[in-house]
Structure formats: C-alpha cells, structure tokens
Scaffold this motif. Structure first.
Motif, PDB file in Angstrom:
ATOM      1  N   UNK A   1      -7.138   3.127   6.473  1.00 52.88           N
ATOM      2  CA  UNK A   1      -8.254   2.176   6.448  1.00 52.88           C
ATOM      3  C   UNK A   1      -7.962   0.998   5.529  1.00 52.88           C
ATOM      4  N   UNK A   2      -7.319   1.275   4.387  1.00 53.25           N
ATOM      5  CA  UNK A   2      -6.988   0.190   3.464  1.00 53.25           C
ATOM      6  C   UNK A   2      -6.001  -0.784   4.101  1.00 53.25           C
ATOM      7  N   UNK A   3      -4.977  -0.235   4.752  1.00 53.65           N
ATOM      8  CA  UNK A   3      -4.008  -1.111   5.425  1.00 53.65           C
ATOM      9  C   UNK A   3      -4.697  -1.912   6.528  1.00 53.65           C
ATOM     10  N   UNK A   4      -5.569  -1.236   7.293  1.00 53.54           N
ATOM     11  CA  UNK A   4      -6.270  -1.930   8.364  1.00 53.54           C
ATOM     12  C   UNK A   4      -7.144  -3.064   7.847  1.00 53.54           C
ATOM     13  N   UNK A   5      -7.830  -2.840   6.718  1.00 58.32           N
ATOM     14  CA  UNK A   5      -8.671  -3.891   6.142  1.00 58.32           C
ATOM     15  C   UNK A   5      -7.830  -5.073   5.662  1.00 58.32           C
ATOM     16  N   UNK A   6      -6.698  -4.779   5.057  1.00 54.43           N
ATOM     17  CA  UNK A   6      -5.849  -5.867   4.555  1.00 54.43           C
ATOM     18  C   UNK A   6      -5.266  -6.678   5.712  1.00 54.43           C
ATOM     19  N   UNK A   7      -4.873  -5.985   6.779  1.00 56.76           N
ATOM     20  CA  UNK A   7      -4.351  -6.715   7.943  1.00 56.76           C
ATOM     21  C   UNK A   7      -5.464  -7.530   8.591  1.00 56.76           C
ATOM     22  N   UNK A   8      -6.679  -6.977   8.635  1.00 56.58           N
ATOM     23  CA  UNK A   8      -7.796  -7.733   9.181  1.00 56.58           C
ATOM     24  C   UNK A   8      -8.090  -8.993   8.382  1.00 56.58           C
TER      25      UNK A   8
ATOM     26  N   UNK B   1      -9.040  -0.571  17.999  1.00 57.89           N
ATOM     27  CA  UNK B   1      -7.852  -0.160  18.758  1.00 57.89           C
ATOM     28  C   UNK B   1      -6.603  -0.090  17.880  1.00 57.89           C
ATOM     29  N   UNK B   2      -6.758  -0.350  16.583  1.00 55.64           N
ATOM     30  CA  UNK B   2      -5.606  -0.337  15.682  1.00 55.64           C
ATOM     31  C   UNK B   2      -5.323   1.089  15.209  1.00 55.64           C
ATOM     32  N   UNK B   3      -4.094   1.516  15.367  1.00 53.30           N
ATOM     33  CA  UNK B   3      -3.683   2.850  14.913  1.00 53.30           C
ATOM     34  C   UNK B   3      -2.463   2.722  14.007  1.00 53.30           C
ATOM     35  N   UNK B   4      -2.447   3.526  12.939  1.00 56.67           N
ATOM     36  CA  UNK B   4      -1.335   3.534  11.985  1.00 56.67           C
ATOM     37  C   UNK B   4      -0.961   4.981  11.723  1.00 56.67           C
ATOM     38  N   UNK B   5       0.328   5.295  11.844  1.00 60.50           N
ATOM     39  CA  UNK B   5       0.821   6.665  11.674  1.00 60.50           C
ATOM     40  C   UNK B   5       1.992   6.643  10.709  1.00 60.50           C
ATOM     41  N   UNK B   6       2.042   7.638   9.811  1.00 63.44           N
ATOM     42  CA  UNK B   6       3.153   7.799   8.872  1.00 63.44           C
ATOM     43  C   UNK B   6       4.000   8.985   9.318  1.00 63.44           C
ATOM     44  N   UNK B   7       5.318   8.767   9.413  1.00 62.76           N
ATOM     45  CA  UNK B   7       6.221   9.809   9.889  1.00 62.76           C
ATOM     46  C   UNK B   7       7.447   9.904   8.991  1.00 62.76           C
TER      47      UNK B   7
ATOM     48  N   UNK C   1      -8.229  -9.562  15.709  1.00 60.99           N
ATOM     49  CA  UNK C   1      -7.621  -8.239  15.839  1.00 60.99           C
ATOM     50  C   UNK C   1      -8.700  -7.240  16.248  1.00 60.99           C
ATOM     51  N   UNK C   2      -8.387  -6.382  17.193  1.00 60.14           N
ATOM     52  CA  UNK C   2      -9.312  -5.336  17.630  1.00 60.14           C
ATOM     53  C   UNK C   2      -9.144  -4.141  16.698  1.00 60.14           C
ATOM     54  N   UNK C   3     -10.000  -4.060  15.658  1.00 58.22           N
ATOM     55  CA  UNK C   3      -9.854  -3.000  14.658  1.00 58.22           C
ATOM     56  C   UNK C   3     -10.039  -1.613  15.254  1.00 58.22           C
TER      57      UNK C   3
ATOM     58  N   UNK D   1       0.834  -1.209   0.000  1.00 60.07           N
ATOM     59  CA  UNK D   1       0.000   0.000   0.000  1.00 60.07           C
ATOM     60  C   UNK D   1       0.866   1.256   0.000  1.00 60.07           C
ATOM     61  N   UNK D   2       1.907   1.281   0.801  1.00 64.40           N
ATOM     62  CA  UNK D   2       2.790   2.450   0.862  1.00 64.40           C
ATOM     63  C   UNK D   2       3.459   2.680  -0.494  1.00 64.40           C
ATOM     64  N   UNK D   3       3.805   1.614  -1.181  1.00 70.46           N
ATOM     65  CA  UNK D   3       4.477   1.739  -2.474  1.00 70.46           C
ATOM     66  C   UNK D   3       3.621   2.371  -3.554  1.00 70.46           C
ATOM     67  N   UNK D   4       2.333   2.523  -3.325  1.00 70.14           N
ATOM     68  CA  UNK D   4       1.447   3.138  -4.307  1.00 70.14           C
ATOM     69  C   UNK D   4       1.214   4.633  -4.042  1.00 70.14           C
TER      70      UNK D   4
END
Length: 216
Positions: free
Chosen positions: A183-190, A204-210, A200-202, A161-164
């Motif tokens: 959301x896309x990453x979360x769905x794929x991981x789910x 409670x899932x957090x994703x941050x880009x830095x 997986x507790x969706x 996903x990041x590569x796109x």
C-alpha cells in the motif's frame, strides 16, 4: 545426316548500334534547346513538389493524440486529435502518436533489502496520460511513457521502501505487514503519477515480492 551446327555466337548486328547512337544524338540535340530544359525542370519540380506534399500528410491513429517533433527535438505547440490529418515537413519533422487508451504495464526488477539481499519486485499497473499534458509527458518519458515512468520515477520509490525492510519481511512476512508495504508503494507511485500528470488505476495495481533464486 546430322543437322548443321549453328555458330556458338551470332555476330552483332551493326544496325542495332546505329539505332542506339541515333537515339543518343537526338537526345543530346533535344537537351540543347533552352525551352526543352525549362519544360524538363518544370516537370521534375512538379513531381517533386507533389511527392513531398503527399509524404507530408499524416493521419493520427485512432485512440491516440498526435505531436509534431522536428530533428532538433522541439515540439510544435499543438496536440492533434485522433483521425486528424496533419502536415509534417518530410525529413525535418515527424509525427508521433501517443496512446490515450489506458495501457497495462508489467515491471520486474530486483532491489536490495535492508539486510543486503536481493528481492524481486513484480509490478502490474494501468497508466493513462492527461491529454493537455501530453507534450510534457513525451519530453520526460518518451513515446512509451508508461515504461519510462516506471523506470525513472516508480523505481526510485520502490527502491526506497524496499530498502527499509528485510528480505524475510517482504517474502515470508505476515500478510498484513506485506500488504502495508504494498500500500505504501502504491500510494507513492500514485503521488508520482499525479505530479507527472498521469492517471493510474489503483484498484488494478498489483505488487508482489519474490525470491529471485527460487524456482518457479
């Protein structure tokens, strides 16, 4: 007058050496008796048996389920409940406690974006195994199944996903666009969790880009 000086070293008593020699002689004579050797063998065998019996008894830790694995990597086809006492052959087998309580995992890794830059992804989620699939989960991801899953499966979905997307889209892009990527990453991981029998507790899932080069 000065007190008399004692000799620096007292002469060895011949009586002590004779006593030791006598004990050794009696021990040799005792060992020559066949019945004494049989009794010694029975005693040694009994002590060894009870020691191994005590070492073979393992109790499953609370909040875990247990697996028995031998030295060749084969699992016994049973899943043991917490608090249960199980038998594992010492040296040949070992007891593995797999945690059932949801475990929170933090995963940080850098990925390449569409424009060739590095972006740091920080993922925080809570994972839990499905009890009846614990043996398969252990064989795929090991005892620390959460870390193994994130490194072997979730990392591939994040990289794809990041590569796109470009670096600016992920780090400095509009909030709605970034949330869509998250959301896309979360769905794929789910979906990957469902395939590998993990919960997986969706919420409670957090994703941050830095930016990895930015100072915190």
């Amino acid at each position: 007058p000065a007190p008399p000086r004692l000799p620096a070293r007292l002469p060895a008593s011949p009586r002590g050496g004779l006593l030791m020699a006598g004990r050794i002689a009696r021990l040799k004579a005792w060992l020559r008796e066949p019945e004494n050797l049989k009794n010694l063998g029975r005693c040694t065998g009994g002590i060894t048996f009870f020691t191994l019996a005590l070492l073979s008894m393992k109790r499953i830790a609370p909040g875990h389920v247990g697996l028995i694995e031998d030295r060749t990597g084969n699992l016994r086809p049973y899943v043991y409940d917490d608090g249960q006492l199980v038998i594992a052959i010492p040296i040949w087998q070992r007891c593995i406690n797999m945690r059932l309580i949801p475990v929170k995992k933090r995963f940080i890794k850098e990925y390449k974006t569409k424009d060739g830059k590095d972006v740091e992804v920080r993922l925080l989620c809570r994972l839990q195994p499905k009890v009846h699939w614990v043996p398969e989960i252990y064989l795929k991801f090991g005892k620390d199944y959460g870390r193994g899953f994130l490194e072997k499966e979730a990392s591939l979905d994040i990289a794809e996903v990041v590569g796109r997307h470009t670096f600016d889209e992920l780090v400095r892009g509009p909030e709605d666009a970034v949330d869509a990527v998250v959301a896309e990453i979360g769905d794929r991981i789910g979906d990957a969790c469902s395939f590998h029998k993990l919960k997986i507790a969706k919420e409670e899932t957090t994703i941050v880009f830095l930016d990895p080069e930015a100072e915190e």
